[in-house]
Design a protein around this motif. Structure first.
Motif, PDB file in Angstrom:
ATOM      1  N   ILE A 110      -7.712   3.339 -13.149  1.00  0.00           N
ATOM      2  CA  ILE A 110      -8.500   2.975 -14.319  1.00  0.00           C
ATOM      3  C   ILE A 110      -7.944   1.288 -14.326  1.00  0.00           C
ATOM      4  O   ILE A 110      -6.768   1.084 -14.583  1.00  0.00           O
ATOM      5  CB  ILE A 110      -8.468   3.519 -15.658  1.00  0.00           C
ATOM      6  CG1 ILE A 110      -9.068   4.643 -15.489  1.00  0.00           C
ATOM      7  CG2 ILE A 110      -9.226   2.708 -16.559  1.00  0.00           C
ATOM      8  CD1 ILE A 110      -8.860   5.980 -16.405  1.00  0.00           C
ATOM      9  N   GLY A 111      -8.828   0.311 -14.125  1.00  0.00           N
ATOM     10  CA  GLY A 111      -8.845  -0.911 -14.534  1.00  0.00           C
ATOM     11  C   GLY A 111      -8.065  -1.766 -13.430  1.00  0.00           C
ATOM     12  O   GLY A 111      -7.277  -2.741 -13.534  1.00  0.00           O
ATOM     13  N   LEU A 143      -7.009  -6.554 -11.801  1.00  0.00           N
ATOM     14  CA  LEU A 143      -5.591  -7.322 -11.400  1.00  0.00           C
ATOM     15  C   LEU A 143      -5.787  -8.110 -10.138  1.00  0.00           C
ATOM     16  O   LEU A 143      -6.914  -7.904  -9.372  1.00  0.00           O
ATOM     17  CB  LEU A 143      -4.523  -6.265 -10.983  1.00  0.00           C
ATOM     18  CG  LEU A 143      -3.992  -5.032 -11.849  1.00  0.00           C
ATOM     19  CD1 LEU A 143      -3.236  -4.052 -11.127  1.00  0.00           C
ATOM     20  CD2 LEU A 143      -3.470  -5.667 -13.017  1.00  0.00           C
ATOM     21  N   ASP A 144      -4.925  -9.111 -10.028  1.00  0.00           N
ATOM     22  CA  ASP A 144      -5.114  -9.948  -8.989  1.00  0.00           C
ATOM     23  C   ASP A 144      -4.908  -9.175  -7.741  1.00  0.00           C
ATOM     24  O   ASP A 144      -4.170  -8.092  -7.940  1.00  0.00           O
ATOM     25  CB  ASP A 144      -4.249 -11.290  -9.264  1.00  0.00           C
ATOM     26  CG  ASP A 144      -2.742 -10.930  -8.989  1.00  0.00           C
ATOM     27  OD1 ASP A 144      -2.207 -10.790  -8.112  1.00  0.00           O
ATOM     28  OD2 ASP A 144      -2.161 -10.745 -10.085  1.00  0.00           O
ATOM     29  N   PRO A 145      -5.231  -9.790  -6.304  1.00  0.00           N
ATOM     30  CA  PRO A 145      -4.957  -8.924  -5.024  1.00  0.00           C
ATOM     31  C   PRO A 145      -3.675  -8.581  -4.991  1.00  0.00           C
ATOM     32  O   PRO A 145      -3.531  -7.493  -4.299  1.00  0.00           O
ATOM     33  CB  PRO A 145      -5.753  -9.969  -3.946  1.00  0.00           C
ATOM     34  CG  PRO A 145      -6.725 -10.784  -4.962  1.00  0.00           C
ATOM     35  CD  PRO A 145      -6.132 -10.809  -6.297  1.00  0.00           C
ATOM     36  N   LYS A 191       0.416  -4.129  -4.903  1.00  0.00           N
ATOM     37  CA  LYS A 191       1.905  -3.213  -5.113  1.00  0.00           C
ATOM     38  C   LYS A 191       1.400  -2.088  -5.947  1.00  0.00           C
ATOM     39  O   LYS A 191       2.039  -1.179  -5.813  1.00  0.00           O
ATOM     40  CB  LYS A 191       2.326  -4.350  -6.245  1.00  0.00           C
ATOM     41  CG  LYS A 191       2.974  -5.603  -5.483  1.00  0.00           C
ATOM     42  CD  LYS A 191       3.781  -6.103  -6.435  1.00  0.00           C
ATOM     43  CE  LYS A 191       4.507  -7.443  -5.722  1.00  0.00           C
ATOM     44  NZ  LYS A 191       5.244  -8.320  -6.757  1.00  0.00           N
ATOM     45  N   GLU A 192       0.310  -2.204  -6.879  1.00  0.00           N
ATOM     46  CA  GLU A 192      -0.040  -0.985  -7.576  1.00  0.00           C
ATOM     47  C   GLU A 192      -0.515   0.092  -6.841  1.00  0.00           C
ATOM     48  O   GLU A 192      -0.255   1.183  -7.138  1.00  0.00           O
ATOM     49  CB  GLU A 192      -0.923  -1.354  -9.012  1.00  0.00           C
ATOM     50  CG  GLU A 192      -1.500  -0.400  -9.708  1.00  0.00           C
ATOM     51  CD  GLU A 192      -0.463   0.452 -10.570  1.00  0.00           C
ATOM     52  OE1 GLU A 192      -0.451   1.364 -11.024  1.00  0.00           O
ATOM     53  OE2 GLU A 192       0.879  -0.388 -10.670  1.00  0.00           O
ATOM     54  N   SER A 210      -6.655   3.631  -0.723  1.00  0.00           N
ATOM     55  CA  SER A 210      -6.892   2.222  -0.111  1.00  0.00           C
ATOM     56  C   SER A 210      -7.534   1.443  -1.263  1.00  0.00           C
ATOM     57  O   SER A 210      -8.429   1.765  -1.993  1.00  0.00           O
ATOM     58  CB  SER A 210      -7.498   2.292   1.201  1.00  0.00           C
ATOM     59  OG  SER A 210      -8.775   2.419   1.075  1.00  0.00           O
ATOM     60  N   LEU A 211      -7.313   0.087  -1.122  1.00  0.00           N
ATOM     61  CA  LEU A 211      -7.876  -0.882  -1.841  1.00  0.00           C
ATOM     62  C   LEU A 211      -9.373  -1.034  -1.629  1.00  0.00           C
ATOM     63  O   LEU A 211     -10.168  -1.121  -2.540  1.00  0.00           O
ATOM     64  CB  LEU A 211      -7.431  -2.326  -1.614  1.00  0.00           C
ATOM     65  CG  LEU A 211      -6.053  -2.577  -2.176  1.00  0.00           C
ATOM     66  CD1 LEU A 211      -5.751  -4.106  -1.780  1.00  0.00           C
ATOM     67  CD2 LEU A 211      -6.216  -2.686  -3.579  1.00  0.00           C
ATOM     68  N   ASP A 212     -10.009  -0.835  -0.339  1.00  0.00           N
ATOM     69  CA  ASP A 212     -11.255  -0.705  -0.023  1.00  0.00           C
ATOM     70  C   ASP A 212     -11.968   0.643  -0.622  1.00  0.00           C
ATOM     71  O   ASP A 212     -13.151   0.670  -0.758  1.00  0.00           O
ATOM     72  CB  ASP A 212     -11.698  -0.370   1.486  1.00  0.00           C
ATOM     73  CG  ASP A 212     -10.945  -2.007   2.150  1.00  0.00           C
ATOM     74  OD1 ASP A 212     -11.024  -2.990   1.391  1.00  0.00           O
ATOM     75  OD2 ASP A 212     -10.756  -1.804   3.542  1.00  0.00           O
ATOM     76  N   GLY A 213     -11.419   1.682  -0.957  1.00  0.00           N
ATOM     77  CA  GLY A 213     -11.832   2.755  -1.350  1.00  0.00           C
ATOM     78  C   GLY A 213     -11.471   3.268  -2.924  1.00  0.00           C
ATOM     79  O   GLY A 213     -11.567   4.513  -3.219  1.00  0.00           O
ATOM     80  N   LEU A 214     -11.453   2.340  -3.568  1.00  0.00           N
ATOM     81  CA  LEU A 214     -11.101   2.586  -5.071  1.00  0.00           C
ATOM     82  C   LEU A 214     -12.332   3.423  -5.932  1.00  0.00           C
ATOM     83  O   LEU A 214     -11.929   4.286  -6.682  1.00  0.00           O
ATOM     84  CB  LEU A 214     -10.820   1.135  -5.718  1.00  0.00           C
ATOM     85  CG  LEU A 214      -9.556   0.516  -5.416  1.00  0.00           C
ATOM     86  CD1 LEU A 214      -9.387  -0.870  -6.208  1.00  0.00           C
ATOM     87  CD2 LEU A 214      -8.241   1.365  -5.575  1.00  0.00           C
ATOM     88  N   GLU A 215     -13.407   2.999  -5.595  1.00  0.00           N
ATOM     89  CA  GLU A 215     -14.503   3.777  -6.396  1.00  0.00           C
ATOM     90  C   GLU A 215     -14.295   5.296  -5.858  1.00  0.00           C
ATOM     91  O   GLU A 215     -14.564   6.275  -6.634  1.00  0.00           O
ATOM     92  CB  GLU A 215     -15.759   3.519  -5.921  1.00  0.00           C
ATOM     93  CG  GLU A 215     -16.231   2.277  -6.892  1.00  0.00           C
ATOM     94  CD  GLU A 215     -16.120   2.513  -8.214  1.00  0.00           C
ATOM     95  OE1 GLU A 215     -16.703   3.587  -8.941  1.00  0.00           O
ATOM     96  OE2 GLU A 215     -15.759   1.783  -9.017  1.00  0.00           O
TER      97      GLU A 215
END
Length: 124
Positions: free
Chosen positions: A74-75, A79-81, A86-87, A112-117
């Motif tokens: 969540i949230g 954050l910046d890229p 890192k998170e 992955s960053l692309d699959g956050l949803e």
């Protein structure tokens, strides 16, 4: 000692329970003296253990991790890229820990960053 004699056995848990009982630790336990429900004696032992553990409020480690991973997702987009990267790496360490401790059918893929949803739907 002859070939037929058994070496003495160490029963650490049994000894602990005996000592605990001697000091009154087994007196006035919740549910003491109540009949055990018949359903506990039928069917799968593991399922009964899970029900008893759940009724007692026990939460397995992997389930705690699942909630932690869900909360950390969540949230993340605020954050910046660099911080996101890192998170996500930290979350994926938790995912690996989760997968090592949970039943195989409940294991999940890394995030992955692309699959956050998609990750939020899967872990939520």
């Amino acid at each position: 000692m002859s070939d037929f004699e058994q070496p003495p056995k160490n029963d650490l848990i049994g000894d602990i329970l005996k000592d605990y009982s001697k000091t009154g630790g087994m007196d006035n336990l919740k549910g003491s003296g109540e009949k055990i429900p018949k359903e506990y004696f039928s069917g799968d032992t593991f399922q009964h253990f899970q029900k008893i553990a759940k009724d007692a409020g026990y939460k397995p480690h992997w389930l705690k991790l699942q909630h932690e991973i869900s909360d950390r997702l969540i949230g993340l987009e605020t954050l910046d890229p660099a911080a996101q990267k890192k998170e996500v790496a930290k979350i994926n360490k938790k995912v690996a820990e989760h997968n090592q401790s949970c039943p195989p059918p409940l294991q999940k893929m890394s995030i992955s960053l692309d699959g956050l949803e998609a990750a939020r739907r899967i872990w939520g």
